[in-house]
Write a protein that holds these residues in place. Structure first.
Motif, mmCIF file in Angstrom:
data_model
loop_
_atom_site.group_PDB
_atom_site.id
_atom_site.type_symbol
_atom_site.label_atom_id
_atom_site.label_comp_id
_atom_site.label_asym_id
_atom_site.label_seq_id
_atom_site.Cartn_x
_atom_site.Cartn_y
_atom_site.Cartn_z
ATOM 1 N N PHE A 234 38.542 41.452 39.477
ATOM 2 C CA PHE A 234 39.428 42.081 40.464
ATOM 3 C C PHE A 234 39.880 41.066 41.513
ATOM 4 N N LEU A 235 38.974 40.171 41.877
ATOM 5 C CA LEU A 235 39.342 39.120 42.830
ATOM 6 C C LEU A 235 40.392 38.198 42.218
ATOM 7 N N ALA A 236 40.308 37.978 40.907
ATOM 8 C CA ALA A 236 41.306 37.156 40.224
ATOM 9 C C ALA A 236 42.685 37.818 40.270
ATOM 10 N N LEU A 237 42.708 39.148 40.215
ATOM 11 C CA LEU A 237 43.982 39.862 40.351
ATOM 12 C C LEU A 237 44.583 39.633 41.738
ATOM 13 N N ALA A 238 43.719 39.631 42.754
ATOM 14 C CA ALA A 238 44.195 39.347 44.117
ATOM 15 C C ALA A 238 44.725 37.922 44.208
ATOM 16 N N VAL A 239 44.043 36.991 43.567
ATOM 17 C CA VAL A 239 44.501 35.597 43.539
ATOM 18 C C VAL A 239 45.857 35.505 42.848
ATOM 19 N N LEU A 240 46.022 36.253 41.764
ATOM 20 C CA LEU A 240 47.280 36.257 41.016
ATOM 21 C C LEU A 240 48.434 36.735 41.897
ATOM 22 N N ILE A 241 48.196 37.813 42.649
ATOM 23 C CA ILE A 241 49.244 38.363 43.523
ATOM 24 C C ILE A 241 49.517 37.410 44.680
ATOM 25 N N PHE A 242 48.437 36.891 45.289
ATOM 26 C CA PHE A 242 48.576 35.936 46.387
ATOM 27 C C PHE A 242 49.315 34.692 45.922
#
Length: 317
Positions: A234-242
């Motif tokens: 889930f943190l990787a998804l945030a990194v992807l969006i960021f």
């Protein structure tokens, strides 16, 4: 100075899996398929590969064993992601629900089979993979201490994946077609591009990277696998969006969040932070609070692929 080197090395341990998994999510979403199953795929890739290490540690050890485990994690992630691809592409299922189902299934599967095979859900392994100093390169002043001492070969695999991802996405016909499918699949179809195949390719690449990411997350930070990757998918998804679905921006976002995770995990070893007397739970909350704040501000200017999350119907125009 030793504290700086130690913090940087710890940061890389947290940054590399985030980078690899976020790049995987990028390929899937660039093809038009949202893949929130990254957490589950990480767990599956980590489980299968760590189980391999556990079963072969009396026969194999060191870098060869780790490289074989990386390949196994890659294949396991691809096979597991096929479920998401089939549901999303062929069955036109809601991609969020499909990903959520895989996220729920993966840890249950890992715990169940770990208990069947070993009687306990934790899979232990001997960490024989740390490289104390890379020959020649480790002797370079400053750079050697930062990048080539107390490291893992997975760090260099992550950097290689970043370079290849950038080249494939922006310098190849495949990358152009993949991006076209995520932006306007009808237009891509009209010029002869098989949208379904491109979407399958995107999801499979994301599965391969997420599977590797599960292994890369566990190896430098633990000596056992407990059917969890601590929310890294889930943190990787945030990194992807960021990172706005751009490889180089994803690199900087990964390093930023990796640094926050390092502070949360190792604040007691950083004299300045230890002297503040701040409760430990505050530091542990920082990465996740920052994630929420960052998403609030970056989502307003989102450059997400226009067709992501929308099932493609070949007959519709």
């Amino acid at each position: 100075m030793n504290v700086v080197f130690s913090v940087f090395q710890q940061t890389m341990f947290f940054t590399i899996p985030l980078l690899i998994v976020a790049l995987g999510g990028m390929f899937s979403e660039r093809s038009g398929i949202i893949n929130i199953a990254l957490e589950g795929i990480m767990i599956m890739g980590g489980f299968i590969s760590i189980l391999f290490i556990n079963l072969t540690q009396g026969v194999l050890s060191g870098q060869l064993q780790l490289l074989i485990a990386v390949v196994i994690a890659c294949v396991a992630g691809m096979l597991f992601s096929l479920l998401h691809a089939f549901a999303s592409i062929n069955m036109k299922a809601d991609q969020t629900i499909s990903g959520t189902a895989l996220n729920l299934f993966a840890p249950a599967f890992a715990v169940f089979f770990a208990r069947i095979l070993q009687g306990v859900q934790q899979i232990q392994f001997n960490n024989t993979f740390r490289i104390e100093s890379v020959p020649v390169l480790g002797n370079i002043p400053i750079i050697g201490d930062l990048f080539f001492k107390n490291t893992y070969i997975t760090t260099y695999i992550g950097i290689l994946i970043l370079v290849l991802s950038t080249i494939v996405l922006y310098k190849t016909r495949f990358g152009l077609r993949l991006r076209a499918c995520g932006e306007h699949p009808q237009a891509a179809d009209s010029v002869g591009i098989n949208v379904y195949k491109m979407q399958y390719a995107g999801v499979l690449i994301s599965g391969a990277f997420a599977g590797i990411g599960g292994l890369v997350f566990v190896v430098p930070t633990s000596t056992n696998f407990n059917a969890s990757v601590a929310g890294y998918g889930f943190l990787a998804l945030a990194v992807l969006i960021f990172g706005q679905w751009n490889p180089m921006r994803i690199l900087f976002a990964s390093f930023f969040f990796g640094l926050l995770k390092t502070v949360a995990a190792s604040y007691s070893g950083i004299p300045v932070l230890a002297a503040l007397g701040v409760p430990s739970y505050i530091y542990k909350m920082i990465p996740y609070i920052t994630t929420l704040v960052v998403l609030v501000f970056t989502s307003k200017n989102s450059q997400a692929p226009r067709a992501e999350g929308i099932p493609y119907d070949k007959g519709a125009r």
